[in-house]
Motif scaffolding. Sequence first.
Motif, mmCIF file in Angstrom:
data_model
loop_
_atom_site.group_PDB
_atom_site.id
_atom_site.type_symbol
_atom_site.label_atom_id
_atom_site.label_comp_id
_atom_site.label_asym_id
_atom_site.label_seq_id
_atom_site.Cartn_x
_atom_site.Cartn_y
_atom_site.Cartn_z
ATOM 1 N N UNK A 133 11.549 -9.875 7.709
ATOM 2 C CA UNK A 133 10.116 -9.681 7.409
ATOM 3 C C UNK A 133 9.407 -11.033 7.313
ATOM 4 N N UNK B 57 6.185 -7.205 8.945
ATOM 5 C CA UNK B 57 6.105 -8.575 8.440
ATOM 6 C C UNK B 57 5.538 -8.551 7.019
ATOM 7 N N UNK B 58 6.085 -9.415 6.181
ATOM 8 C CA UNK B 58 5.635 -9.547 4.791
ATOM 9 C C UNK B 58 4.134 -9.814 4.730
ATOM 10 N N UNK B 59 3.421 -8.999 3.951
ATOM 11 C CA UNK B 59 1.971 -9.129 3.830
ATOM 12 C C UNK B 59 1.636 -8.982 2.348
ATOM 13 N N UNK B 60 1.636 -10.105 1.640
ATOM 14 C CA UNK B 60 1.564 -10.029 0.186
ATOM 15 C C UNK B 60 2.871 -9.459 -0.350
ATOM 16 N N UNK B 61 2.923 -9.276 -1.654
ATOM 17 C CA UNK B 61 4.176 -8.810 -2.253
ATOM 18 C C UNK B 61 4.449 -7.329 -2.014
ATOM 19 N N UNK B 62 3.409 -6.533 -1.797
ATOM 20 C CA UNK B 62 3.615 -5.083 -1.870
ATOM 21 C C UNK B 62 3.324 -4.340 -0.586
ATOM 22 N N UNK B 63 3.266 -5.052 0.519
ATOM 23 C CA UNK B 63 2.904 -4.379 1.757
ATOM 24 C C UNK B 63 3.540 -5.099 2.936
ATOM 25 N N UNK B 64 3.652 -4.381 4.026
ATOM 26 C CA UNK B 64 4.115 -4.921 5.297
ATOM 27 C C UNK B 64 3.090 -4.541 6.363
ATOM 28 N N UNK B 65 2.955 -5.377 7.377
ATOM 29 C CA UNK B 65 2.152 -5.012 8.547
ATOM 30 C C UNK B 65 3.021 -5.184 9.780
ATOM 31 N N UNK C 261 11.387 1.581 -3.784
ATOM 32 C CA UNK C 261 10.474 1.165 -2.738
ATOM 33 C C UNK C 261 9.579 2.330 -2.307
ATOM 34 N N UNK D 247 11.117 -0.073 -9.195
ATOM 35 C CA UNK D 247 12.403 -0.366 -8.571
ATOM 36 C C UNK D 247 12.740 0.613 -7.465
ATOM 37 N N UNK E 22 8.662 -4.005 -3.570
ATOM 38 C CA UNK E 22 8.398 -4.611 -4.876
ATOM 39 C C UNK E 22 7.608 -3.706 -5.820
ATOM 40 N N UNK E 23 7.877 -2.426 -5.760
ATOM 41 C CA UNK E 23 7.233 -1.536 -6.717
ATOM 42 C C UNK E 23 7.854 -1.752 -8.095
ATOM 43 N N UNK E 24 7.028 -1.591 -9.113
ATOM 44 C CA UNK E 24 7.533 -1.854 -10.469
ATOM 45 C C UNK E 24 8.626 -0.874 -10.875
#
Lengths: 260, 260, 260, 260
Positions: C126, C155-163, C197, C195, C191-193
């Motif tokens: 990612x 691809x990693x897009x911030x801590x909580x999302x992918x694009x 996904x 634990x 990275x959901x609180x």
Amino acid sequence: EKNFFLMAGPCVVEGEEVVMKTAEQVVKICEKLKIPYIFKSSYRKANRTRLDSFTGIGDENALKLLAKVKATFNVPVVTDIHAANEAAMAAEYVDVLQIPAFLCRQTDILIAAAETGKIVNVKKGQFLSPEAMQFAVDKLRQSGNEQIILTDRGATFGYHDLIVDYRAIPTMQQMDVPVVLDCTHSLQQPNQTSGVTGGNPAMIETIARAGIAVGADGLFIETHPNPAQAKSDGANMLRLDLLEGLLDKLVRLKEVVNTL
Amino acid sequence: EKNFFLMAGPCVVEGEEVVMKTAEQVVKICEKLKIPYIFKSSYRKANRTRLDSFTGIGDENALKLLAKVKATFNVPVVTDIHAANEAAMAAEYVDVLQIPAFLCRQTDILIAAAETGKIVNVKKGQFLSPEAMQFAVDKLRQSGNEQIILTDRGATFGYHDLIVDYRAIPTMQQMDVPVVLDCTHSLQQPNQTSGVTGGNPAMIETIARAGIAVGADGLFIETHPNPAQAKSDGANMLRLDLLEGLLDKLVRLKEVVNTL
Amino acid sequence: EKNFFLMAGPCVVEGEEVVMKTAEQVVKICEKLKIPYIFKSSYRKANRTRLDSFTGIGDENALKLLAKVKATFNVPVVTDIHAANEAAMAAEYVDVLQIPAFLCRQTDILIAAAETGKIVNVKKGQFLSPEAMQFAVDKLRQSGNEQIILTDRGATFGYHDLIVDYRAIPTMQQMDVPVVLDCTHSLQQPNQTSGVTGGNPAMIETIARAGIAVGADGLFIETHPNPAQAKSDGANMLRLDLLEGLLDKLVRLKEVVNTL
Amino acid sequence: EKNFFLMAGPCVVEGEEVVMKTAEQVVKICEKLKIPYIFKSSYRKANRTRLDSFTGIGDENALKLLAKVKATFNVPVVTDIHAANEAAMAAEYVDVLQIPAFLCRQTDILIAAAETGKIVNVKKGQFLSPEAMQFAVDKLRQSGNEQIILTDRGATFGYHDLIVDYRAIPTMQQMDVPVVLDCTHSLQQPNQTSGVTGGNPAMIETIARAGIAVGADGLFIETHPNPAQAKSDGANMLRLDLLEGLLDKLVRLKEVVNTL
């Protein structure tokens, strides 16, 4: 050795009481701590998420209140403008014109601000690299204004978060301008589904300490006697009664940083 | 007041001369500055971009050199492992086992490291939120190991850059573990077309100062007598002769931070 | 004209019933739609967020079930490996070895996979640029294996999302390998609180259509008879009874794409 | 079945010859391919990186040329505005007012555009989530204008890149507005050290195909007879002689998409 300077005040000119009370308190704190102080408040908000958000008490009313702060407490004042045709009007009342981050590439606004002869504080767009702020600086200088401040307010990190890239501070200082770290808006959590931008004021001290440590020339901190009742950015403003404790720490940090 | 601790050394165990020379110098500096020191060097590199990159001098040779550093200079040593079956082997020689950032979610490796009884230093994945490191901590604790360090080495910011999110330091400290800031790898410029990761060592001081200011318990700095000739991460390592000057500043900063 | 191929199945080998039922259904659908099919299921999960997450039914049990799918339905099977020493074992049972995204830079694992002579499917990290996957391809080729698949999973897009960066598909195809789009993990909300996904299965069709349109050679879709009860990745898997409708649309799209 | 519509033309009104020639060609292509066409060109550029960049031939001259395109070829025309006080002026000449991405949160501009009664096309800020565009839509509707188009032009991905998030297209369509994909600016490489925004026109087809596949209602493509000599955005515009081939493919793709 030189202390950092502070731009602080309530996000928006909500009314005379909040403005004068905040100014009085911050002036007192800054005199005590020998922090050069610029009173900050927006005379109008132009990019609120929702149409029903509070935007101001009327431009002239608000600008006159800023002038009253200036006259009463003998401090410079800063406000942001949102269109080229606001520059001259705002310049009649304030010492520093601030260009909002979303607007930092709008050439007309930069030129209009430059031409007032006032100090111009440009916020780095969340989408802009620190290096690219050279072009904003150039636009101002080429318009005949050398009194420039640059302010970092965080970089876009996904849709709902910002990160402060501290490399930006020395990078922008290489453009021979003072650099301010905006500790309030750097902590925004944008794009909330509620239409109310979120925040994380518990991190203000972390953000500010790092800024002073890397050599920021100034800090920008929105503060309010009662953020929960504030009409804009309540999620991020620092409670006014916490400001002195924070600044006291930062001044002590700055004293050492000056010796490094 | 407590000083920060330092994990430092050449990126990879290149050979006896570089390792012993670096250890000797850093030990001397850290004694002078009263910085608790852990010698760091990888006994093998497992995730080099290219197959023809240098990966090590042989596992046993390298681990024995780490043990020699430990015996000669009476300092703890740390190295990273890359698979569960390396944990026990490495644990025979070193005091701290480090889990690389890309591997911080690999449960088998975490458990194997935990079960050695050694201190385990987990690097936060560039793709992980600080909050999510709680799950790595939990895996280690539930495997019976309470000696945990977490290290931040930057967050993915587009394909070619990393940003340090300083909020991560207090956030991870709330997990009751010491938190280290890796000033070397936070400055990597990944995914270069050359297959050689880039860097920006001029920013090491900026990154480190901010880390100390926000309360990092330790710093991680790769250093080498001659980075330009180093066999790994040459683009980011600090020249050994610059280390003392940097640490001296950071110690003075830390002294004030301890009083805030 | 050539159809796209499909890697599909339940995220993890949960038990015989789910595995065989899913395989049977997908085989039937793919025969009908003339989609080359590779059954996918992980024999073990190695990077679950939490230690108490389900990781598998035992390696040998799971691998034997994969072999049973292969024998019963005469389809190739793919599973992922998590350490170099798993490659040879898994290769006894499956046709394609998959390298998880977090591990795509681990040279030892790539070499071990390559040396089995099996097809190797490497998921793009990612945090990796599409261009940088050239180095993974090179490692495999230089280890004597030319049977390579690359898979994009966001691809990693911030801590909580992918694009999903669709430029990655033609970019990686220039490395002369088939490129697969993973429609399941691209929609993870990491990275959901909790634990656990998160996901967004309503967007699977959007993700898949765009992939086919830009020329992806294959799709990767995790599917389960009852995702809400699945033991891993329930938030993202497609309900098995929705698969045929989706694939039917994609096949019709692919027919046109082949003529462009 | 309904075809997609096209907003296309040279980035900026450079002069009569380029404008008329481009319009003539694109009109011919769109008639042939039955694509509803809106001629696009900016009458002025307001956010060029550098002060010495070309910004236009004079507002009135440029707007009159747009009106000439409209009269000559009987096609609607679109141009962007950069301040509230430009809305009424531009509305005298054009059919669609476009709000640039950096300005999509500026309430005054949105209201002024809405109040002209013209169609308003709002570009999603690179820093905005698709969901947050609901607030722009609400501002327009609450100002009495229901003729709204939303356009995606990529999301900020590090300082130097943008990624198109295709989830944005169905997400914004749920706001009951047509959604356009800007295939030109989505490929910008911002913040180049030269002060000239970079691009990657080889990827235009990839970006466009994926947009049509996921159901975009329209495409936005800047095109120029000779992009290398264009006065703005030369790095991203499509060579005019390549447009028909591209659109022909997209129309065939759209035909199938309409049946899915």
